[in-house]
Design a protein around this motif. Structure first.
Motif, mmCIF file in Angstrom:
data_model
loop_
_atom_site.group_PDB
_atom_site.id
_atom_site.type_symbol
_atom_site.label_atom_id
_atom_site.label_comp_id
_atom_site.label_asym_id
_atom_site.label_seq_id
_atom_site.Cartn_x
_atom_site.Cartn_y
_atom_site.Cartn_z
ATOM 1 N N GLY A 84 0.794 -1.221 0.000
ATOM 2 C CA GLY A 84 0.000 0.000 0.000
ATOM 3 C C GLY A 84 0.823 1.267 0.000
ATOM 4 N N GLY A 85 2.099 1.158 -0.361
ATOM 5 C CA GLY A 85 2.962 2.331 -0.411
ATOM 6 C C GLY A 85 4.357 2.027 0.080
ATOM 7 N N ALA A 86 5.074 3.073 0.470
ATOM 8 C CA ALA A 86 6.446 2.930 0.957
ATOM 9 C C ALA A 86 6.763 4.080 1.899
ATOM 10 C CB ALA A 86 7.431 2.915 -0.203
ATOM 11 N N ASP A 87 7.685 3.826 2.823
ATOM 12 C CA ASP A 87 8.126 4.844 3.771
ATOM 13 C C ASP A 87 9.566 5.281 3.529
ATOM 14 O OD1 ASP A 87 5.719 4.750 5.625
ATOM 15 O OD2 ASP A 87 6.380 2.661 5.719
ATOM 16 N N VAL A 88 10.371 4.384 2.977
ATOM 17 C CA VAL A 88 11.792 4.648 2.771
ATOM 18 C C VAL A 88 12.185 4.131 1.389
ATOM 19 C CG1 VAL A 88 14.148 4.126 3.538
ATOM 20 C CG2 VAL A 88 12.343 4.496 5.236
ATOM 21 N N LEU A 89 13.032 4.892 0.701
ATOM 22 C CA LEU A 89 13.635 4.448 -0.560
ATOM 23 C C LEU A 89 15.140 4.591 -0.443
ATOM 24 C CD1 LEU A 89 13.782 3.731 -3.594
ATOM 25 C CD2 LEU A 89 13.360 6.167 -4.080
ATOM 26 N N PHE A 90 15.850 3.495 -0.673
ATOM 27 C CA PHE A 90 17.315 3.525 -0.718
ATOM 28 C C PHE A 90 17.743 3.200 -2.140
ATOM 29 C CE2 PHE A 90 21.457 1.177 0.179
ATOM 30 C CZ PHE A 90 22.209 2.342 0.200
ATOM 31 N N ASN A 91 18.194 4.224 -2.865
ATOM 32 C CA ASN A 91 18.677 4.047 -4.242
ATOM 33 C C ASN A 91 20.131 3.605 -4.194
ATOM 34 O OD1 ASN A 91 16.473 4.818 -6.052
ATOM 35 N ND2 ASN A 91 16.640 6.843 -5.098
ATOM 36 N N ASN A 92 20.332 2.335 -4.436
ATOM 37 C CA ASN A 92 21.657 1.753 -4.276
ATOM 38 C C ASN A 92 22.211 1.156 -5.560
ATOM 39 O OD1 ASN A 92 23.909 0.417 -2.678
ATOM 40 N ND2 ASN A 92 22.822 -1.411 -3.410
ATOM 41 N N ALA A 93 21.367 0.805 -6.512
ATOM 42 C CA ALA A 93 21.828 0.129 -7.725
ATOM 43 C C ALA A 93 22.851 0.985 -8.459
ATOM 44 C CB ALA A 93 20.646 -0.174 -8.643
ATOM 45 N N GLY A 135 2.105 10.104 5.064
ATOM 46 C CA GLY A 135 2.535 11.142 5.998
ATOM 47 C C GLY A 135 3.972 11.581 5.859
ATOM 48 N N GLY A 136 4.695 11.013 4.910
ATOM 49 C CA GLY A 136 6.089 11.400 4.710
ATOM 50 C C GLY A 136 6.994 10.195 4.584
ATOM 51 N N GLY A 137 8.299 10.440 4.598
ATOM 52 C CA GLY A 137 9.239 9.332 4.456
ATOM 53 C C GLY A 137 10.656 9.831 4.297
ATOM 54 N N ALA A 138 11.510 8.954 3.789
ATOM 55 C CA ALA A 138 12.923 9.281 3.615
ATOM 56 C C ALA A 138 13.441 8.629 2.346
ATOM 57 C CB ALA A 138 13.745 8.818 4.815
ATOM 58 N N ILE A 139 14.288 9.370 1.637
ATOM 59 C CA ILE A 139 14.983 8.860 0.461
ATOM 60 C C ILE A 139 16.470 9.059 0.691
ATOM 61 C CG2 ILE A 139 15.376 9.136 -2.024
ATOM 62 C CD1 ILE A 139 12.522 10.221 -2.247
ATOM 63 N N LEU A 140 17.238 8.002 0.484
ATOM 64 C CA LEU A 140 18.689 8.091 0.601
ATOM 65 C C LEU A 140 19.314 7.566 -0.685
ATOM 66 C CD1 LEU A 140 21.102 8.815 2.427
ATOM 67 C CD2 LEU A 140 21.109 6.437 3.201
ATOM 68 N N ASN A 141 20.153 8.384 -1.297
ATOM 69 C CA ASN A 141 20.821 8.014 -2.541
ATOM 70 C C ASN A 141 22.272 7.638 -2.264
ATOM 71 O OD1 ASN A 141 18.596 8.540 -4.285
ATOM 72 N ND2 ASN A 141 18.975 10.726 -4.040
ATOM 73 N N ASN A 142 22.665 6.481 -2.752
ATOM 74 C CA ASN A 142 24.024 6.000 -2.564
ATOM 75 C C ASN A 142 24.879 6.486 -3.732
ATOM 76 O OD1 ASN A 142 26.291 4.680 -1.712
ATOM 77 N ND2 ASN A 142 25.570 2.620 -2.195
ATOM 78 N N ALA A 143 25.656 7.527 -3.495
ATOM 79 C CA ALA A 143 26.551 8.042 -4.526
ATOM 80 C C ALA A 143 27.924 7.400 -4.331
ATOM 81 C CB ALA A 143 26.602 9.562 -4.494
ATOM 82 N N PHE A 239 20.217 4.336 10.157
ATOM 83 C CA PHE A 239 20.013 5.488 11.042
ATOM 84 C C PHE A 239 19.550 6.712 10.259
ATOM 85 C CE2 PHE A 239 21.818 9.459 12.698
ATOM 86 C CZ PHE A 239 21.138 9.544 13.901
ATOM 87 N N LEU A 240 20.198 7.007 9.130
ATOM 88 C CA LEU A 240 19.842 8.191 8.347
ATOM 89 C C LEU A 240 18.412 8.130 7.831
ATOM 90 C CD1 LEU A 240 22.970 8.986 6.131
ATOM 91 C CD2 LEU A 240 22.043 10.339 8.024
ATOM 92 N N CYS A 241 17.917 6.926 7.609
ATOM 93 C CA CYS A 241 16.556 6.771 7.096
ATOM 94 C C CYS A 241 15.514 6.712 8.202
ATOM 95 C CB CYS A 241 16.467 5.506 6.237
ATOM 96 S SG CYS A 241 17.430 5.594 4.709
ATOM 97 N N SER A 242 15.933 6.793 9.442
ATOM 98 C CA SER A 242 15.004 6.708 10.566
ATOM 99 C C SER A 242 14.642 8.096 11.075
ATOM 100 C CB SER A 242 15.630 5.907 11.715
ATOM 101 O OG SER A 242 16.587 6.697 12.424
ATOM 102 N N GLU A 243 13.632 8.152 11.921
ATOM 103 C CA GLU A 243 13.208 9.438 12.479
ATOM 104 C C GLU A 243 14.236 10.001 13.455
ATOM 105 O OE1 GLU A 243 10.419 7.932 16.205
ATOM 106 O OE2 GLU A 243 9.479 8.427 14.284
#
Length: 263
Positions: A84-93, A135-143, A239-243
Motif C-alpha cells: 500500500g505504499g512505501a516509507d523509505v527508498l534507498f537508491n543503491n543500484a 505522511g512522509g518518508g525518507a529517500i537516501l541516494n548512494n553516490a 540510522f539516516l533513514c530513521s526518524e
C-alpha cells in the motif's frame, strides 16, 4: 536506540548482494518490511526468502532493471500492491566504469546516466506520492566518494555519481514540505564481492594474493588502512533513514575511513 522502523516499508535497489543486501538485513533487524529489487532473479529470491525467515518480516523480491522505465514501474506497482505504499527508498543500484572521456561512446554515457541518475528520478516520481499518502518518508541516494574526489580510470562513474548528489540536494528542497527527507551517502572503500572479484582477476598471473592487493589499495587511499564491511555502512544508512535523523535534510555524508582529502 529504538529507530522506530518496525512495520515501515523500505524499498531497496541493488538489494541482492553487497551493500544493498547488508542494508536490507539491517532494516529487517529493526523490524522493517522490505521490497527488494535487483536484476538477478534467483539470487534475489533466495535473499528475500532468507531475510523473511531469519527476521520475521515481509520481504518481496522484484526482479527488474531499474535503469529502465519498465523496471521502475514494476517496483512502484509492487510497493503499492504488496504494502500500500512505501516509507523509505534507498537508491543503491549502480556499478563502476572503466574508460577515457575521449574514447567512451555516447551509449555508455547514456547507460550510466539511466542507472545512476534517471533511476532515482523515476523512482522518486513513482514512490513520492505513496510516501505523501502515508505522511512522509525518507529517500537516501548512494553516490560515492568519487562524486567529489574522482578516480582517474572511471570518469563516467564520477560524473554520474556527482549528478546523483546534486539531484539529492534539489529533490530534498522540493520534498521537505511533504515531510520527505532526502540525503546522500558517499562511501569510500567497502569490501563488496565486486572488489574481491576484481582483486582476484588482477592478481591471477602474479601469485593470486588478492588480499594483499586489497590491503595495498586500503593503505594507499584510506587513513584507517582497511576497507569497511557492508554491515558497517548499513548501520549508518539505516540510522539516516530513521526518524532519529529527522533534522538531516539535503546533506551528503562521507563514510570513507578518512579517504576524502579535503574538509
Amino acid at each position: 536506540m529504538d529507530l522506530n522502523l518496525r512495520g515501515k516499508v523500505v524499498v531497496l535497489t541493488g538489494a541482492s548482494v553487497g551493500i544493498g543486501l547488508a542494508v536490507a538485513e539491517a532494516f529487517a533487524a529493526e523490524g522493517a518490511n522490505l521490497l527488494l529489487a535487483a536484476r538477478q532473479e534467483d539470487r534475489l529470491r533466495e535473499a528475500a526468502a532468507r531475510i523473511a525467515r531469519e527476521f520475521g518480516v515481509s520481504a518481496v523480491p522484484v526482479a527488474c532493471d531499474v535503469a529502465t522505465t519498465a523496471g521502475v514501474d514494476k517496483i512502484v506497482a509492487a510497493a503499492s500492491t504488496n504494502f500500500g505504499g512505501a516509507d523509505v527508498l534507498f537508491n543503491n543500484a549502480g556499478t563502476g566504469s572503466n574508460e577515457t572521456i575521449m574514447d567512451a561512446p555516447d551509449e555508455k554515457w547514456q547507460s550510466y546516466w539511466d542507472l545512476h541518475v534517471m533511476a532515482a528520478v523515476r523512482l522518486a516520481r513513482g514512490l513520492v506520492p505513496l510516501m505523501k499518502a502515508r505522511g512522509g518518508g525518507a529517500i537516501l541516494n548512494n553516490a560515492s566518494i568519487c562524486a567529489t574526489q574522482p578516480l582517474g580510470y572511471e570518469p563516467i562513474y564520477n560524473v554520474t555519481k556527482a549528478a546523483l548528489m546534486m539531484l539529492s540536494k534539489n529533490l530534498a528542497n522540493e520534498l521537505i514540505k511533504d515531510n520527505i527527507r532526502v540525503n546522500t551517502i558517499n562511501p569510500g572503500l567497502v569490501l563488496t564481492p565486486d572488489w574481491i572479484k576484481t582483486a582476484k582477476e588482477l592478481t591471477r598471473d602474479s601469485g593470486g594474493d588478492w588480499e594483499a592487493h586489497l590491503q595495498h589499495v586500503a593503505d594507499e587511499h584510506a587513513p584507517i588502512r582497511r576497507f569497511a564491511t557492508p554491515a558497517e555502512l548499513a548501520s549508518f544508512i539505516v540510522f539516516l533513514c530513521s526518524e532519529r535523523a529527522s533534522y538531516s535534510v539535503g546533506s551528503t555524508y562521507f563514510v570513507d575511513g578518512g579517504m576524502l582529502k579535503t574538509v
